[in-house]
Design an enzyme around this catalytic site. Structure first.
Site, PDB file in Angstrom:
ATOM      1  N   VAL A   1       0.871  -1.177   0.000  1.00 10.97           N
ATOM      2  CA  VAL A   1       0.000   0.000   0.000  1.00 10.97           C
ATOM      3  C   VAL A   1       0.908   1.227   0.000  1.00 10.97           C
ATOM      4  O   VAL A   1       2.092   1.111   0.306  1.00 10.97           O
ATOM      5  CB  VAL A   1      -0.924   0.005   1.252  1.00 10.97           C
ATOM      6  CG1 VAL A   1      -1.857  -1.191   1.243  1.00 10.97           C
ATOM      7  CG2 VAL A   1      -0.121   0.030   2.552  1.00 10.97           C
TER       8      VAL A   1
ATOM      9  N   SER B   1      12.193  -4.363  -5.671  1.00 15.98           N
ATOM     10  CA  SER B   1      12.555  -3.602  -6.865  1.00 15.98           C
ATOM     11  C   SER B   1      12.268  -4.390  -8.133  1.00 15.98           C
ATOM     12  O   SER B   1      12.351  -5.609  -8.156  1.00 15.98           O
ATOM     13  CB  SER B   1      14.039  -3.230  -6.837  1.00 15.98           C
ATOM     14  OG  SER B   1      14.358  -2.506  -8.005  1.00 15.98           O
TER      15      SER B   1
ATOM     16  N   HIS C   1      19.502   1.698  -2.958  1.00 15.73           N
ATOM     17  CA  HIS C   1      19.318   1.214  -4.337  1.00 15.73           C
ATOM     18  C   HIS C   1      18.716   2.335  -5.178  1.00 15.73           C
ATOM     19  O   HIS C   1      19.174   2.619  -6.292  1.00 15.73           O
ATOM     20  CB  HIS C   1      18.396  -0.019  -4.328  1.00 15.73           C
ATOM     21  CG  HIS C   1      17.837  -0.396  -5.660  1.00 15.73           C
ATOM     22  ND1 HIS C   1      16.814   0.306  -6.278  1.00 15.73           N
ATOM     23  CD2 HIS C   1      18.155  -1.405  -6.516  1.00 15.73           C
ATOM     24  CE1 HIS C   1      16.532  -0.251  -7.443  1.00 15.73           C
ATOM     25  NE2 HIS C   1      17.334  -1.292  -7.612  1.00 15.73           N
ATOM     26  N   ASN C   2      17.693   2.989  -4.652  1.00 15.61           N
ATOM     27  CA  ASN C   2      17.039   4.053  -5.410  1.00 15.61           C
ATOM     28  C   ASN C   2      17.937   5.275  -5.591  1.00 15.61           C
ATOM     29  O   ASN C   2      17.893   5.931  -6.631  1.00 15.61           O
ATOM     30  CB  ASN C   2      15.720   4.453  -4.737  1.00 15.61           C
ATOM     31  CG  ASN C   2      14.613   3.458  -5.042  1.00 15.61           C
ATOM     32  OD1 ASN C   2      14.874   2.294  -5.325  1.00 15.61           O
ATOM     33  ND2 ASN C   2      13.368   3.894  -4.971  1.00 15.61           N
TER      34      ASN C   2
ATOM     35  N   LYS D   1      16.978  -0.673   0.204  1.00 18.62           N
ATOM     36  CA  LYS D   1      16.186  -0.305  -0.987  1.00 18.62           C
ATOM     37  C   LYS D   1      16.300   1.192  -1.263  1.00 18.62           C
ATOM     38  O   LYS D   1      16.368   1.634  -2.406  1.00 18.62           O
ATOM     39  CB  LYS D   1      14.717  -0.710  -0.796  1.00 18.62           C
ATOM     40  CG  LYS D   1      13.785  -0.268  -1.928  1.00 18.62           C
ATOM     41  CD  LYS D   1      14.191  -0.868  -3.244  1.00 18.62           C
ATOM     42  CE  LYS D   1      13.400  -0.551  -4.473  1.00 18.62           C
ATOM     43  NZ  LYS D   1      12.479   0.509  -4.593  1.00 18.62           N
TER      44      LYS D   1
ATOM     45  N   GLU E   1      20.035   4.426  -8.339  1.00 19.92           N
ATOM     46  CA  GLU E   1      19.157   4.487  -9.533  1.00 19.92           C
ATOM     47  C   GLU E   1      19.042   5.936 -10.043  1.00 19.92           C
ATOM     48  O   GLU E   1      19.187   6.208 -11.237  1.00 19.92           O
ATOM     49  CB  GLU E   1      17.793   3.923  -9.131  1.00 19.92           C
ATOM     50  CG  GLU E   1      16.669   4.050 -10.141  1.00 19.92           C
ATOM     51  CD  GLU E   1      15.332   3.552  -9.529  1.00 19.92           C
ATOM     52  OE1 GLU E   1      15.276   2.402  -9.058  1.00 19.92           O
ATOM     53  OE2 GLU E   1      14.358   4.329  -9.516  1.00 19.92           O
TER      54      GLU E   1
HETATM   55  C1  6PG Z   1      12.246   0.002  -8.211  1.00 23.74           C
HETATM   56  C2  6PG Z   1      11.971   1.478  -8.336  1.00 23.74           C
HETATM   57  C3  6PG Z   1      10.652   1.784  -7.720  1.00 23.74           C
HETATM   58  C4  6PG Z   1      10.066   3.096  -8.199  1.00 23.74           C
HETATM   59  C5  6PG Z   1      10.766   4.278  -7.689  1.00 23.74           C
HETATM   60  C6  6PG Z   1      10.643   5.478  -8.573  1.00 23.74           C
HETATM   61  O1  6PG Z   1      13.280  -0.308  -7.664  1.00 23.74           O
HETATM   62  O2  6PG Z   1      11.439  -0.790  -8.689  1.00 23.74           O
HETATM   63  O3  6PG Z   1      12.962   2.213  -7.719  1.00 23.74           O
HETATM   64  O4  6PG Z   1      10.789   1.684  -6.343  1.00 23.74           O
HETATM   65  O5  6PG Z   1       9.999   3.121  -9.569  1.00 23.74           O
HETATM   66  O6  6PG Z   1      10.157   4.570  -6.462  1.00 23.74           O
HETATM   67  O7  6PG Z   1      11.030   6.536  -7.825  1.00 23.74           O
HETATM   68  P1  6PG Z   1      10.821   8.013  -8.233  1.00 23.74           P
HETATM   69  O8  6PG Z   1       9.348   8.213  -8.505  1.00 23.74           O
HETATM   70  O9  6PG Z   1      11.266   8.760  -7.039  1.00 23.74           O
HETATM   71  O10 6PG Z   1      11.638   8.241  -9.454  1.00 23.74           O
END
Ligand code: 6PG
Length: 467
Positions: free
Chosen positions: A74, A128, A185-186, A182, A189
């Protein structure tokens, strides 16, 4: 009736897909969502699979075998707490409640503390891979406690993405370790995405590549050392036609204003708090922030003097961009993993970084072949705090340094902002300087505030009456 082995609360696309993934493995699953349309969709999409939908929370809890394995997917924030309030009185000691959303790690710690006396194992788990990952194999980062994880392990290992080194799930560590990992990780990303977009700006505006050429170049890069999910999807983006006008490419009509849900900023905030330098991640967040000021940017651009034309060797620039991108991406991982190392010490997560890198090899957004080398370095225990300490990593970066300076020179000549490439270079240069200029900072601090300084030639703390 056979009880379900796994329950999901929240049947939006992610929750539904993950539950269908579970059912695909023959695991009896039950879903619950207040929205009855979502319940119907689950039953439609799950036809022929061992999936049921519960009409009420009580029915949902009663449908599960004990110890109950329940995941919430959620929206992060207050809704998570509302679901916990509703479900926890219905649960028994030993049941496992997983929060699979992108919750802030401090919220996860607070929830663990809140549920501590109930005997419910609260597991903050990063997931992810987006919708596709949830359906066919995500990378999962569960934290909490090992007893709770033992009950989940057989199921999670089945539904996870599989790499050449096994399922992309592992027990990450104590408390909020899963959500912290996580978050990092982001952060990585964000940095990699911004680096790719900086390289795109130069390829498009200086090298003059059109979308077909951009597609081919990224597809070709995806066959070499840059091979990764983000490079792969970038290649595909350039081919997508615009639905409104098929003669245009969608990428050219998408507004240049980047969204963010906060996980990148959380990474930077935490890094600043722990005093771990993550400039490439920080600049990626800043770049998204600048992008939002579209009207201002358009207005300010009118004052801009046209930048003097410089001749560019297109083929050489493309080659340099490849190496510069590799440099920036490597440093994004290095910075993120350094942060994870420090957080693990400070918060006593007991994270095994080699394991984290292993489960990032498949299913997640930052999966890449580079993670093979990073894992090897961790397995050999080289540079556990910062991978720059691994000489082979350092040398590889050093070999690409001249490409980065050439790219930055070109970007500056053309007035193109390349914050992440630039901060990657600054980080690299500052981290490889044995004698920095911070002695002067110490002198100034002692001069105006008697803050004392250390000396190079003897131990202790010193203060001088400066003239
Ligand atoms: C993942 C992504 C996922 C999501 C992000 C996007 O690992 O699958 O990171 O968690 O797409 O939250 O983040 P933003 O909206 O901040 O770019």
């Amino acid at each position: 009736m056979q009880k379900a082995q796994f329950g999901m609360i929240g049947l939006g696309t992610m929750g539904r897909n993950l539950l269908l993934n579970i059912a695909d493995h023959g695991i009896a699953a039950c879903g619950y969502d207040r929205n009855t349309d979502q319940q119907k969709r689950l039953l439609e999409e799950g036809a022929g699979k061992p999936v049921i939908a519960a009409g009420t929370m009580k029915e949902f809890v009663d449908s599960l075998e004990t110890p109950r394995r329940i995941m919430m997917l959620v929206p992060a924030g207050k809704i998570v707490d509302a679901v916990i309030d509703e479900i926890s009185p219905l649960l028994q000691p030993g049941d496992i409640l997983i929060d699979g959303g992108n919750s802030h790690y401090t919220d996860t710690d607070a929830r663990i503390a809140r549920l501590q006396n109930t005997g419910i194992h609260f597991t903050g788990m990063g997931v992810s891979g987006g919708e596709e990952g949830a359906r066919f194999g995500p990378s999962m980062m569960p934290g909490g406690n090992a007893t709770g994880y033992a009950e989940l392990q057989p199921i999670l290992e089945k539904i996870a993405a599989q790499s050449d080194e096994g399922p992309c799930v592992t027990f990450i560590g104590n408390g909020s370790a899963g959500h912290y990992t996580k978050m990092v990780h982001n952060g990585i990303e964000y940095a990699i995405m911004q680096l790719i977009s900086e390289v795109y700006a130069l390829l498009k505006n200086v090298a003059g590549l059109n979308n077909d050429e951009l597609h081919e170049l990224f597809a070709q890069w995806d066959k070499g050392p840059l091979q990764s999910f983000l490079i792969e999807i970038t290649a595909k983006v350039f081919l997508q036609p615009d639905d409104v006008d098929k003669n245009r490419r969608l990428v050219d009509v998408i507004l240049d204003r980047a969204g963010q849900k906060g996980t990148g900023m959380w990474t930077s905030n935490s890094a600043l708090e722990l005093h771990v330098p993550t400039p490439t991640i920080n600049d990626a967040v800043t770049a998204r922030d600048i992008s939002v000021y579209k009207n201002e940017r358009v207005q300010i651009e009118q004052y801009k003097k046209t930048v003097a034309e410089t001749t560019t060797d297109k083929a050489a620039l493309i080659h340099q961009l490849h190496d510069a991108l590799s440099f920036g991406i490597t440093l994004s991982y290095i910075q993120g993993l350094h942060l994870l190392h420090k957080a693990s010490e400070v918060y006593q997560y007991q994270i095994d970084l080699a394991e984290v890198v292993r489960i990032w090899k498949g299913g997640c957004i930052i999966r890449s072949v580079l993670l093979n080398d990073i894992r090897k370095a961790y397995l050999q225990n080289k540079g556990s705090s910062n991978l720059l300490l691994d000489e082979s990593f350092y040398t590889q970066l050093q070999n690409n340094r001249s490409a980065v300076t050439a790219v930055l020179q070109c970007a500056m000549n053309n007035g193109i902002g390349t914050a992440c490439l630039s901060s990657s270079l600054q980080y690299f240069d500052m981290f490889s300087t044995g004698r920095s200029s911070s002695n002067l900072i110490q002198a100034q601090r002692d001069f105006f505030g008697a803050h004392t300084y250390e000396r190079t030639d003897k131990e202790g703390s010193f203060h001088t009456q400066w003239d």
